[in-house]
Design a protein around this motif. Structure first.
Motif, PDB file in Angstrom:
ATOM      1  N   LEU A 167       0.836  -1.198   0.000  1.00 37.40           N
ATOM      2  CA  LEU A 167       0.000   0.000   0.000  1.00 37.40           C
ATOM      3  C   LEU A 167       0.871   1.249   0.000  1.00 37.40           C
ATOM      4  N   MET A 168       1.921   1.265   0.828  1.00 35.71           N
ATOM      5  CA  MET A 168       2.834   2.414   0.850  1.00 35.71           C
ATOM      6  C   MET A 168       3.539   2.574  -0.489  1.00 35.71           C
ATOM      7  N   ALA A 218      -6.069   3.889   4.031  1.00 36.15           N
ATOM      8  CA  ALA A 218      -4.672   3.767   4.485  1.00 36.15           C
ATOM      9  C   ALA A 218      -4.548   4.195   5.950  1.00 36.15           C
ATOM     10  N   VAL A 219      -5.199   5.279   6.314  1.00 37.39           N
ATOM     11  CA  VAL A 219      -5.159   5.728   7.706  1.00 37.39           C
ATOM     12  C   VAL A 219      -5.713   4.637   8.620  1.00 37.39           C
ATOM     13  N   LEU A 220      -6.840   4.056   8.238  1.00 38.49           N
ATOM     14  CA  LEU A 220      -7.440   2.991   9.046  1.00 38.49           C
ATOM     15  C   LEU A 220      -6.558   1.749   9.093  1.00 38.49           C
ATOM     16  N   THR A 221      -5.907   1.445   7.984  1.00 43.05           N
ATOM     17  CA  THR A 221      -4.995   0.301   7.941  1.00 43.05           C
ATOM     18  C   THR A 221      -3.871   0.473   8.954  1.00 43.05           C
ATOM     19  N   PHE A 222      -3.310   1.666   8.997  1.00 43.30           N
ATOM     20  CA  PHE A 222      -2.197   1.890   9.906  1.00 43.30           C
ATOM     21  C   PHE A 222      -2.662   2.014  11.352  1.00 43.30           C
ATOM     22  N   LEU A 223      -3.880   2.505  11.570  1.00 45.78           N
ATOM     23  CA  LEU A 223      -4.440   2.468  12.928  1.00 45.78           C
ATOM     24  C   LEU A 223      -4.604   1.024  13.386  1.00 45.78           C
ATOM     25  N   HIS A 224      -5.121   0.192  12.486  1.00 47.03           N
ATOM     26  CA  HIS A 224      -5.282  -1.233  12.785  1.00 47.03           C
ATOM     27  C   HIS A 224      -3.931  -1.839  13.174  1.00 47.03           C
ATOM     28  N   TRP A 225      -2.897  -1.493  12.434  1.00 48.66           N
ATOM     29  CA  TRP A 225      -1.562  -2.028  12.694  1.00 48.66           C
ATOM     30  C   TRP A 225      -1.051  -1.560  14.061  1.00 48.66           C
ATOM     31  N   ILE A 226      -1.187  -0.270  14.345  1.00 50.12           N
ATOM     32  CA  ILE A 226      -0.711   0.283  15.620  1.00 50.12           C
ATOM     33  C   ILE A 226      -1.438  -0.362  16.791  1.00 50.12           C
ATOM     34  N   TRP A 227      -2.764  -0.425  16.702  1.00 52.41           N
ATOM     35  CA  TRP A 227      -3.566  -0.931  17.816  1.00 52.41           C
ATOM     36  C   TRP A 227      -3.442  -2.437  18.012  1.00 52.41           C
ATOM     37  N   SER A 228      -3.084  -3.167  16.959  1.00 51.26           N
ATOM     38  CA  SER A 228      -3.019  -4.629  17.089  1.00 51.26           C
ATOM     39  C   SER A 228      -1.612  -5.148  17.362  1.00 51.26           C
ATOM     40  N   ALA A 229      -0.611  -4.311  17.229  1.00 54.30           N
ATOM     41  CA  ALA A 229       0.781  -4.761  17.363  1.00 54.30           C
ATOM     42  C   ALA A 229       1.159  -4.982  18.826  1.00 54.30           C
ATOM     43  N   PHE A 230       1.963  -6.018  19.067  1.00 54.12           N
ATOM     44  CA  PHE A 230       2.514  -6.231  20.401  1.00 54.12           C
ATOM     45  C   PHE A 230       3.460  -5.093  20.742  1.00 54.12           C
ATOM     46  N   ASP A 231       4.270  -4.690  19.777  1.00 51.77           N
ATOM     47  CA  ASP A 231       5.172  -3.550  19.916  1.00 51.77           C
ATOM     48  C   ASP A 231       4.876  -2.618  18.739  1.00 51.77           C
ATOM     49  N   THR A 246       6.071   0.082  17.715  1.00 50.93           N
ATOM     50  CA  THR A 246       7.161   0.923  17.225  1.00 50.93           C
ATOM     51  C   THR A 246       7.304   0.823  15.706  1.00 50.93           C
ATOM     52  N   THR A 247       7.323  -0.396  15.186  1.00 51.73           N
ATOM     53  CA  THR A 247       7.454  -0.595  13.742  1.00 51.73           C
ATOM     54  C   THR A 247       6.285   0.046  13.006  1.00 51.73           C
ATOM     55  N   ALA A 248       5.098  -0.122  13.551  1.00 57.39           N
ATOM     56  CA  ALA A 248       3.922   0.483  12.922  1.00 57.39           C
ATOM     57  C   ALA A 248       4.052   2.001  12.885  1.00 57.39           C
ATOM     58  N   TRP A 249       4.505   2.590  13.980  1.00 59.36           N
ATOM     59  CA  TRP A 249       4.670   4.044  14.018  1.00 59.36           C
ATOM     60  C   TRP A 249       5.721   4.522  13.022  1.00 59.36           C
ATOM     61  N   ILE A 250       6.778   3.760  12.846  1.00 56.44           N
ATOM     62  CA  ILE A 250       7.793   4.119  11.853  1.00 56.44           C
ATOM     63  C   ILE A 250       7.157   4.150  10.457  1.00 56.44           C
ATOM     64  N   HIS A 251       6.344   3.156  10.167  1.00 55.56           N
ATOM     65  CA  HIS A 251       5.673   3.104   8.867  1.00 55.56           C
ATOM     66  C   HIS A 251       4.634   4.220   8.716  1.00 55.56           C
ATOM     67  N   VAL A 252       3.983   4.591   9.807  1.00 56.03           N
ATOM     68  CA  VAL A 252       3.064   5.735   9.762  1.00 56.03           C
ATOM     69  C   VAL A 252       3.843   6.991   9.390  1.00 56.03           C
ATOM     70  N   GLY A 253       5.023   7.147   9.959  1.00 55.08           N
ATOM     71  CA  GLY A 253       5.873   8.300   9.617  1.00 55.08           C
ATOM     72  C   GLY A 253       6.254   8.301   8.141  1.00 55.08           C
ATOM     73  N   ILE A 254       6.583   7.126   7.617  1.00 55.52           N
ATOM     74  CA  ILE A 254       6.927   7.023   6.189  1.00 55.52           C
ATOM     75  C   ILE A 254       5.717   7.377   5.333  1.00 55.52           C
ATOM     76  N   LEU A 255       4.553   6.830   5.693  1.00 52.83           N
ATOM     77  CA  LEU A 255       3.333   7.140   4.942  1.00 52.83           C
ATOM     78  C   LEU A 255       3.019   8.635   5.017  1.00 52.83           C
ATOM     79  N   ALA A 256       3.167   9.217   6.193  1.00 51.00           N
ATOM     80  CA  ALA A 256       2.922  10.662   6.342  1.00 51.00           C
ATOM     81  C   ALA A 256       3.875  11.459   5.459  1.00 51.00           C
ATOM     82  N   ALA A 257       5.128  11.078   5.423  1.00 49.06           N
ATOM     83  CA  ALA A 257       6.107  11.772   4.573  1.00 49.06           C
ATOM     84  C   ALA A 257       5.724  11.656   3.102  1.00 49.06           C
ATOM     85  N   ILE A 258       5.314  10.471   2.695  1.00 46.52           N
ATOM     86  CA  ILE A 258       4.875  10.265   1.300  1.00 46.52           C
ATOM     87  C   ILE A 258       3.728  11.208   0.970  1.00 46.52           C
ATOM     88  N   GLU A 259       2.764  11.287   1.859  1.00 43.90           N
ATOM     89  CA  GLU A 259       1.581  12.113   1.591  1.00 43.90           C
ATOM     90  C   GLU A 259       1.886  13.606   1.668  1.00 43.90           C
TER      91      GLU A 259
END
Length: 173
Positions: free
Chosen positions: A29-30, A132-145, A147-160
């Motif tokens: 998606l990214m 995409a926003v909902l996808t990354f929220l899903h990732w953040i809220w479902s992850a054990f850690d 951190t990786t999801a937040w890094i990808h959110v930052g990359i997606l934000a930079a892209i946009e």
């Protein structure tokens, strides 16, 4: 992934299969969403034209992994009652909403739909942004850690941010 899960279910179980399919869906998606800013930045480069012609393929591949992710979840739960009971869990709910938004995008990602829908096709495909926003929220809220999801959110934000800035600059000049 399916082969690995089938051959080595003890070492590559449900957690790996659902995680890997979700990761690939988000990464593709990214990549899909990065094509437009790359094209705007490097207009005269042949490789950006090549990417533009394959952007739809990347999006469909992302959806295929998301569908696999969803299918693994459904098979694991194996009970409609359990699935509906989990809808009250925020990360499950946003995952289902994201998947629901991606469904019409996947169904209309073909030349026939582009011709029939005309300008509406582009409007419909703008659903990729809230999805995409909902996808990354899903990732953040479902992850054990997360951190990786937040890094990808930052990359997606930079892209946009880059996409919006380049599009605005083009309209001004």
């Amino acid at each position: 992934m399916a082969w690995r899960w089938a051959v080595t279910p003890n070492s590559y179980g449900y957690g790996h299969a659902i995680g890997d399919t979700g990761d690939w869906a988000a990464w593709l998606l990214m990549a899909t969403m990065a094509v437009t800013p790359l094209r705007l930045m490097f207009r005269r480069q042949r490789w950006t034209g090549w990417l533009m012609r394959r952007r739809r393929d990347l999006g469909v591949a992302s959806f295929a992994y998301a569908a696999g992710h969803t299918l693994i979840y459904l098979v694991r739960k194996a009970s409609p009652d359990l699935i509906f009971a989990e809808l009250s869990t925020p990360y499950i709910l946003v995952g289902w909403i994201a998947f629901t938004l991606f469904l019409p995008l996947a169904v209309t990602s073909n030349d026939v739909s582009v011709r029939r829908l005309k300008r509406s096709w582009k409007k419909l495909h703008r659903l990729v942004y809230p999805a995409a926003v909902l996808t990354f929220l899903h990732w953040i809220w479902s992850a054990f850690d997360p951190t990786t999801a937040w890094i990808h959110v930052g990359i997606l934000a930079a892209i946009e941010i880059v996409r919006v800035m380049l599009q605005r600059r083009q309209r001004v000049t």
